[in-house]
Design an enzyme around this catalytic site. Structure first.
Site, PDB file in Angstrom:
ATOM      1  N   CYS A   1      -0.191   7.291   3.580  1.00  0.00           N
ATOM      2  CA  CYS A   1      -0.196   5.999   2.882  1.00  0.00           C
ATOM      3  C   CYS A   1       0.784   5.898   1.717  1.00  0.00           C
ATOM      4  O   CYS A   1       1.667   5.047   1.728  1.00  0.00           O
ATOM      5  CB  CYS A   1      -1.601   5.694   2.369  1.00  0.00           C
ATOM      6  SG  CYS A   1      -2.867   5.670   3.657  1.00  0.00           S
TER       7      CYS A   1
ATOM      8  N   HIS B   1      -2.403   1.844  -4.001  1.00  0.00           N
ATOM      9  CA  HIS B   1      -2.200   3.282  -3.749  1.00  0.00           C
ATOM     10  C   HIS B   1      -0.819   3.774  -4.175  1.00  0.00           C
ATOM     11  O   HIS B   1      -0.238   4.672  -3.551  1.00  0.00           O
ATOM     12  CB  HIS B   1      -2.461   3.616  -2.280  1.00  0.00           C
ATOM     13  CG  HIS B   1      -2.992   5.011  -2.098  1.00  0.00           C
ATOM     14  ND1 HIS B   1      -3.179   5.579  -0.853  1.00  0.00           N
ATOM     15  CD2 HIS B   1      -3.379   5.958  -2.991  1.00  0.00           C
ATOM     16  CE1 HIS B   1      -3.657   6.805  -0.985  1.00  0.00           C
ATOM     17  NE2 HIS B   1      -3.786   7.065  -2.280  1.00  0.00           N
TER      18      HIS B   1
END
Length: 554
Positions: free
Chosen positions: A54, A115
């Site tokens: 990610c 993130h």
């Protein structure tokens, strides 16, 4: 070619496998809204993520640059930002597509997963907040979904008790302070041992509370609106519903345009929080239910675009940040995605299953409908493409690895500008893709390093849950493995000098391209290595630390 500034909606799924969508061949899951998007636009069949996890993948998506250039990589096993208590994050000297479009007069928003870091020196400095990268509005999760974020029903009781304990502590604290002031002022007569007992009670409860907060549920599973924490811990099953309302509200506020909305899904990452309306609706358990709920949310966003009369003037893009997570299992139940015919999955920097993702562009005014584009493209192409359609200038002081896709999407050119794509696992180069323009459609893939699957004979790293990039759990290939993806997309049978007359030519050409690429890499601090260590003082808190509980959405 100049364009009237289009509105832009970017939709990025999390951990979605390319084989999970109907438009990419799945006939057992229902994804009608994403399938319709593909029918009305251009579907990319060789769309490649710059990383198979990610944080690095999303940094490349935002900046149009390989993560190795920004330092969003790791030389160890922690290859994503590991919590909200680490000071790592996307460096401030990187330029995102939001920053470029903001300069061109766009209203910019991100809803969903970030993130890319949050704090640097204190729990409230928010140095890596989306607002520092060109976004005007943020609602969502500054971290990422993971297993503790969707508590089982027993946690509801725990959370309810915590609420009462916090109220009790507040009352005792107020009482102790009042009694102390009264005692010192001579207003009231109360024994000191009683006051000391209250203080001891507060200290013990605070210590007990602090110990319970070692659970990531409290520290990392939270939602923010702007700089304000709205839920800590979050109620994950309702997060998707709130986020789609936020998206529609954003479209309503800025429908006169131009605007950029980046809708960054929490779906379909484990633990797969799914509303009751979709539980049990698919043939593939909770994962399938979550995919179908995701598609429904896409439908609501597309419906809002239609309702505001924006369809023809809006460029819509849909993709996944990387491939499905094969090792995500609960017993025999599969909780991760399906990567179709492609080998490998999430965490594997070289095999196609980890990096080949869905990619769809729709812009009725400019992109002919019903296309299937077989050329190699990249998530890194989004930044230069948005710069092109918005009139923004690309940064000239750095290497931009992506390319403007509009000539390919319009049909003005037949070939991608990507001759070589470099596939990293953390900070380690694992493979290189070569797409020569004049060899009859071959797409060569050279693997220098591959993960060791466990147990032997498996097609993923089931024993350690995520494949490693280096050390004893990878194999270095001398000579490298070679595949022609146009003939062997599953990468099942390596070519040899005996089976492929061009073997030596391909290996040597790719080696030269790799050497040139590596010379262009300027060493920077690796954000996901030494910096990727928890610091309690960086943990965000919506109350008085350590009593960090709130629900401002309820």
């Amino acid at each position: 070619m100049k364009y009237d500034k289009p509105n832009i909606v970017l939709i990025l799924a999390d951990d979605l496998g390319i084989g999970d969508l109907g438009c990419y061949g799945n006939d057992t899951l229902r994804t009608p809204n994403i399938d319709r998007l593909a029918q009305e636009g251009a579907q990319l069949t060789q769309h490649i993520s710059a990383a198979s996890l990610c944080s690095p993948s999303r940094s490349a998506f935002l900046t149009g640059r390989y993560p190795i250039r920004s330092g969003m990589v790791s030389n160890g096993s922690k290859r994503v930002i590991r919590s909200l208590g680490v000071p790592s994050g996307l460096p401030h000297n990187e330029t995102s597509f939001a920053a470029l479009l903001k300069e061109e007069g766009y209203s910019t928003g991100i809803i969903g997963k970030w993130h890319q870091g949050l704090n640097c020196e204190s729990r409230s400095d928010h140095c890596h907040h989306p607002y520092h990268y060109g976004f005007d509005y943020f609602y969502g999760m500054p971290f990422s979904l993971f297993e503790p974020c969707w508590p089982d029903p027993s946690r509801n009781t725990e959370l309810a008790i915590d609420g009462w304990v916090w109220l009790c502590i507040q009352l005792v604290t107020v009482t102790a302070v009042t009694l102390t002031i009264g005692k010192l002022s001579g207003w009231i007569t109360v024994p000191w041992p009683l006051i000391f007992a209250m203080i001891l009670f507060i200290v013990l409860m605070a210590y007990g509370w602090f110990s319970s907060f070692q659970s990531p549920l409290y520290w990392d599973c939270l939602l923010m609106r702007g700089h304000e924490i709205t839920e800590q811990p979050m109620k994950a099953e309702r997060a998707g519903s709130i986020m789609v309302k936020e998206a529609i509200s954003f479209l309503e506020r800025y429908h006169e345009g131009p605007f950029l909305l980046f809708f960054s899904f929490l779906h379909v990452h484990t633990p797969l929080p799914t509303t009751d309306a979709f539980v049990g609706t698919s043939k593939h358990g909770l994962y399938g239910d979550n995919v179908q709920e995701m598609d429904s949310i896409v439908g609501k966003i597309l419906g809002a675009i239609d309702d505001f009369g924006l369809k023809n003037s809006t460029l819509v893009y849909f993709a996944s940040d990387h491939g499905g997570h094969l090792e995500a299992r609960w017993g025999h139940a599969q909780l991760g995605g399906w990567n179709g015919i492609y080998k490998g999955g999430k965490g594997m920097g070289g095999w196609e299953g980890g990096i080949r993702v869905p990619g769809i562009f729709r812009w009725p005014e400019k992109v002919p409908a019903g296309q299937r584009i077989e050329e190699p493209t990249s998530l890194m192409d989004v930044l230069p493409t948005l710069a092109s359609v918005s009139g923004a200038s690309l940064p000239q002081d750095r290497v931009i690895d992506g390319h403007d896709l509009m000539p390919l999407l319009r049909g003005d050119v037949q070939h991608s500008e990507h001759e070589f794509l470099f596939h990293y696992c953390g900070s380690y180069l694992h493979a290189v893709r070569w797409h020569p323009k004049d060899n009859g459609g071959a797409v060569w893939k050279v693997h220098y390093v591959t993960p060791v699957f466990q147990p032997p004979g498996a097609q993923a790293c089931y024993e350690i849950k995520l494949c490693e990039c280096s050390g004893d759990l990878v194999t270095h290939h001398h000579p490298p493995l070679l595949f022609d993806l146009s003939r062997d997309p599953s990468e099942s049978t390596p070519l040899t000098p005996e089976t492929e007359p061009r073997y030596d030519m391909v290996i040597n050409t790719v080696a030269s391209a790799l050497e040139k690429h590596q010379k262009s890499i300027i060493p920077v601090q690796e954000q996901l290595s030494e910096l990727n260590q928890d610091r309690i003082q960086l943990k965000p808190c919506c109350g008085v630390f350590p009593f960090c509980l709130c629900d401002k959405e309820g």
